[in-house]
Every structure is written in structure tokens, then in C-alpha cells.
Design an enzyme around this catalytic site. Sequence first.
Site, mmCIF file in Angstrom:
data_model
loop_
_atom_site.group_PDB
_atom_site.id
_atom_site.type_symbol
_atom_site.label_atom_id
_atom_site.label_comp_id
_atom_site.label_asym_id
_atom_site.label_seq_id
_atom_site.Cartn_x
_atom_site.Cartn_y
_atom_site.Cartn_z
ATOM 1 N N VAL A 173 -2.517 -2.649 -3.420
ATOM 2 C CA VAL A 173 -2.488 -3.787 -4.328
ATOM 3 C C VAL A 173 -2.777 -5.052 -3.539
ATOM 4 O O VAL A 173 -2.173 -5.292 -2.483
ATOM 5 C CB VAL A 173 -1.134 -3.897 -5.048
ATOM 6 C CG1 VAL A 173 -1.136 -5.085 -6.003
ATOM 7 C CG2 VAL A 173 -0.839 -2.620 -5.807
ATOM 8 N N SER A 226 0.846 -1.185 0.000
ATOM 9 C CA SER A 226 0.000 0.000 0.000
ATOM 10 C C SER A 226 0.875 1.227 0.000
ATOM 11 O O SER A 226 1.946 1.237 0.608
ATOM 12 C CB SER A 226 -0.912 0.017 1.231
ATOM 13 O OG SER A 226 -1.773 1.137 1.197
ATOM 14 N N ASP A 253 8.490 5.075 -18.585
ATOM 15 C CA ASP A 253 9.015 5.022 -17.218
ATOM 16 C C ASP A 253 9.725 3.695 -16.953
ATOM 17 O O ASP A 253 9.503 3.049 -15.941
ATOM 18 C CB ASP A 253 7.887 5.225 -16.202
ATOM 19 C CG ASP A 253 8.430 5.608 -14.826
ATOM 20 O OD1 ASP A 253 7.739 5.325 -13.824
ATOM 21 O OD2 ASP A 253 9.527 6.182 -14.740
#
Length: 740
Positions: free
Chosen positions: A28, A22, A136
Site C-alpha cells: 500500500v 507491505s 469481515d
Amino acid sequence: MSLRAGDPAEIGGYPLEARLGSGGMGTVFLARTSSGRPVAIKLIHQHFAGDSEFRTRFRQEVAAARRVSGAFTAAVVDAAPEAEQPWMATTYIEGPTLAERIAAEGPLNGAGLRNLAIGLAEALRDIHRVGVVHRDLKPSNVVLSPEGPRVIDFGISRAADQQTLTMTGRVIGTPPFMSPEQLQAPRGVGPRSDVFSLATLLVYAATGHGPFDADSPYLTAYQVVHEEPSLDAVPGPLRAVVEPCLVKEPEGRPSADELLELLRDLPADLGGAAAAGRTPGRTRDVATQHHLATRDTPAPGAPAPERTGPLGGPRPRGRWRTVLAAAVAVAAIGGGVAALRAGGFGEEPDEGKARTVAAPAGTLPGGFTPWRVTVPGGQEDIPDELRCVARGEAVFCGGGGVVATRIDVRDGSRAWTVKSPGVPVQGMHMVGATDDTVIGYRFAAQDDPRARGDEVVAVDADSGKELWSTVSGAQSTAVTGRTQDAVVTGSTVITVNASDDAFEARDAHSGELIWTASFPGGSRCAPVPAGDALLAMCVTDAEVQALTVRHPVVHVLDRAKGTWGRAVALDGPGVPVGADGGRLVLLRERTEGAALNGYDAVMRVDPASGKTTSEPLDTTYEGTPGMADGVVYVSGQTGRVTAFDPATGRKKWSRQTSVEGASGPAAGDGALLFSSATGRVVALSPSDGTVLWATDPRADGLTGQEGASPRVTVAGRVVIVAAARNTVFAFDAHRPPKSG
């Protein structure tokens, strides 16, 4: 880790089994499909659901990830970007990230390095073939699964045939792994930007550091655009492949398909990092977990040089102006206005499950409740932070665009704020405070003809009224490696005069000049407190100008008269970290030219006898030095904290934490507190470094910094934390904020 009270039992019909992590943007979870297939479900925090730009970016992430289905990427299983609380389910990929692997075991070599390179190039080929630019690529977005590497997190990617979401004047990415065009002209970024990023990532995998590493993201950005990459430690065959990928102009780089062909021709045994003394954890990456989406962490600006030396190198020993968005991006980067963003949700596995709290001694002030405030400064978007000093039930903070502000420890209310109009020197925060006076820095506005220059300013602690000011011409960073041009000792303030050739001692409240002490001929000096003693650390003008400090000396200064004591030569350049038994303690710097590579010895100076000692460390340690309760600490960029005995240099313990780029420590009763620019705090046991508790991020800030001064202040049981964007918050040390 198991689910917590308040976690949903299912998302989109998928029963949840565990919480994977988290962070600032979401949580998740591990779930399973009806057939038993494990999936990772990213659930966005509710408070982002109403943000239209965030929803647009999340929809874009889902769309981009759905278009990519190669063997080396994570496939989207399901998603609901329009749900009241958006979510996306992807294939669950088990394994460490590349960042975690390098931090734990050091650089890759041989067949492992070759396989990683080929796998990532194949992933990039698959991404580009469906018209997507990832934007990214970085070590924390590569998962090393048993089946091979996987590229994850399309949170800031875009389809190449669509208008980029990145708005004018904003760059989204992770500076050490961004391309020059991503920093200069983000709206025109194409597939060959990913090729550049992949090359930086392969350099990192082979050596443990990036080709453009620097002390801050602002210097890194400058080097990406203007400097040649550092590739000496890259194995020869791999260097021949990545070098053309790192040219500044996109059209000069190979495509992903061409790169894949080149990598397939590499020999099976590539060798390893060529540089001696490489240790695990040498990375500038700013996020370390893998089932994560993008946390927006803006840090506007880039650096411009001031007074000494050219830009470049991991840690130039000079003063650098932190430049505001428009002015700096044009002057230092040469492109559009840049607001650098560090990627990643920043989710971490929970630490200290039992949450045993060893807290600072003392009581809470009456009526205390946890609080959080943002202190407005004299300039907007200054990428700097406050630092704070507690006095009774008041806490005084200063830095960036704020000379000083007074905050009530009980509720966070501000009594007064004195702003600084100019652009600050990076890393200069606050001088200190006495019982009735607060001392800070004021930076001259560049367009103010009346400005005398940068000043040390005294403010009345009760009213906030300015008492006196004096121009400071110091260059302390070039001398000591610390940005501390003035110090408070007792009720006296020691500053450097405007000509940078003498110390001046003043009464902190009245400003009355007590004495002046001219520097030794041909030298530049900085004040260094050491317990009850006042010392001066000096280097020659020639070394300051060349940015190559090699032979510093330390003098004892008489606090009452300013007379100089004997000169004591140090065994090489060092950064002062504190005092132990009346002796000044420094960490010796290991340098290459003007660049700092880390610390390799503990040095001690006895002001009374003039005796010095130097005890080597077992290896060279990179990170942020600090000292508390007679122990020296180095906190690395990846979150590892190592403790040393200052008398022997012996390593006492080393502990991995989730707080990347932490500075500290602040010592309490049975706890050491470290914190990063994001406001994430970790408490460690002084005896063995056991993690007692850790908190989630509280502000959008860059991690991975080195050399920052401590961000935590303790007032009884109250922990006060300064974070990015002039954020200050406080909580009860016995009841730290729960992670997640």
C-alpha cells in the site's frame, strides 16, 4: 516511510510519495491526485495476478467498496482490477486502527465508546442500504480518524443480491468476530451476520477482549456457535444493546437501522471495562494495520474434545484433538466443512530501519543458500506445524502428520520423512533428538483396527528407519499447561505408559527399558527437565478431571534409577518455562475455573533443597511464555514482548513488535528471535528489546495464538523457522530477508 528501490514512481497516473506498508498479498502506497488529495493505493503482488479466484475476489472488493459512500467508510477514488498488476485507490484515512488503539491504551469508555458504537452502526447501515454485506468487521478494519471511526477493507464482502464467492467447504473471515452462520453455512450469510460481528467488536472495544475468546481459533469457532457470550465486563447499558445482537439465529437480531436507534438512546457516560486488572493489548484480533486488504490465511478444522472436560473457556487444561476439515466442522461446529481464514493483508510499518543485525555466533555451512521446503504429512490439511532441532548440518523436524523428517541445513533437501497417519493432538510437535536418534509422536489412524493408540516413536537419525515405539497415555497439558508428553534427557527418553500411571525410561536408540516409576497414588504426572535434573510435576486425578488445577507438586526423579524425591508444593498452578542456575522456573497461572487469564508471578523450585519462591509480577500478562539465557519472556498476541528477571519478577523491558502471536525465544549471540505461525520473524536486543530486524510473512497461518512452543531453531549462523502448513525455511542471520 520513504519509497524503496524497485518501487514504482506512479500507479495509474498517481505519483507515489511513500510506502505505507507491505504484506503477503500486496503493498500500500501513499499518493496524491492532481488536486493534491491524498489517497492510499493498494497494489497487488504480481504473483497473484494470474490467480483467477484472487482476481475475482479483488474485482468484488472494488465493486462493493464503490457502492458504499457513507460518512463512516473509505471511498474508492479509482481502480484497475483488470490491470496486469491490479490496484485500487481509496481515500487516505489517517489514524490508528481500533486494534492498535486498544493495544496501546486499553479499552474505551464514556463518550468515546458511545461515539464509536454509533459511528460504526451508521457505517453498517450505509453498507447494507446499498446491498453489501461486509463479512469481515473486526478491530483492524476500523480506523479511528479525527473525524470519527471509518470502516475499511471490503476484501471479502459481497453484494447481497449476488452469489457468494465463498465456495462450499470454505469459510472466509476472522473467527473471534464471525457469526455462527458464517462458520456453519457461509453461502447463506446476510446483513445480520454483520450485526453479530459489530456486537463482538463493541464488546472488544469496551473490555479489551471478545465475547468468545479462547486459546485457539478452533475453540473460538466452537464457542461462537455453541456457547453463550462472556459479557460480564461490558457496561450495563451497552450490554443491554449488544446482547440481542449476539443471539445464534440471525432472525433474532436487530437490523443495522434498529441497532442504530438503540445505540443513540445510550447515555453519554457508558463507563468502562468492569473487569479488574485489564491491561492494554488484550485482544484476539489477528491483524493490526489499517490500509490493508485481505490476506488469505487458512487454518482448517476446529477442535473436538478428547479424554477430559467439555469444550469451552479460553484455555482448558486438557488435550484437544485438532480435527480435519470435514470431520471436525460437522462434529464440533455442526455445520458445513469450515476452513477458517484470518483476514488482513498483515502489512506492518517497517521496523529497525537501520537493520542493524546482531546475529547468532558461528559460521555458515559450506554451500549454504537460503531455502524453503514443505514437508508432506500423513494427512492433508492438518492445521498444525512442525518444530525442529538442529544437529550439526542436519535439522530434524516433526509434528502434525509427520513423526520426523531430516533436512540438510545447507540446501533444504530432505533425506527421509516418516509420516504419522492419524489426527494429531494440537500443539504436540516433536520430543527431541540425540546424536543418533530422533524421537517424535505418531498418532493413531482412527480407522485402523491395528492401531495401539498414540505412540512415542524412535527413528534412526541417519536412515530414517523406525527403531522402536511405545504407547503413550499422558495428559501433560492438563498437568503443566505444556503439550509435552515425553522428554529426552541425555541419551534417555522419559515417557508415560499407556495406563497413564507411571513413567518409563528407555535408551533412546535401542528402546531398552531402564526403569519404571509409578505415579504417587491418585495423581497424574508429566516429566519436566530442569537443566541436569529430571523433575515430575503432578496433580491429583480430581483436579485433572475438573480442569481446575490448584495445588500442583514437583518431585525430583533420580535419572539413573527412577526413584522419587520429596514432594514440593507450588504456590498455585504454573507452566514450566526453563531453568536458571539449576532451579526450575515457572510462571504462575491466573485462572477463572478452567480458563487461563494470564500469568501473575514467577515461581522457582530448587531441586536440591526443595526450596520454592514466588515473586509477583507488576500485573497479569497474557501471551506465550518462554525463557532464554536466564530471562523469562511473555510475548503477547498483539506483538508486545516483555522480559522479566526470574529471581525477582521485576520487569526488565517491554517492546512492541510487528509479530503477532509470536512464540520463542531462540537465543543467539546478541539476539533473541521470535516467530509466528506466518513465518514472520523478529530479532530483539536482549539488553533492552530494541528491534534489530523483522521479516515479512512466509506462509499462510493464523496469528494471535497463545502457548505455542518456539518455532525458531539456530544452527550457527543459520536461522531455521517452522511455519504453518508444514513450511520450513532458513536464512543467514547476518542477511535476514528484507521486509517488503
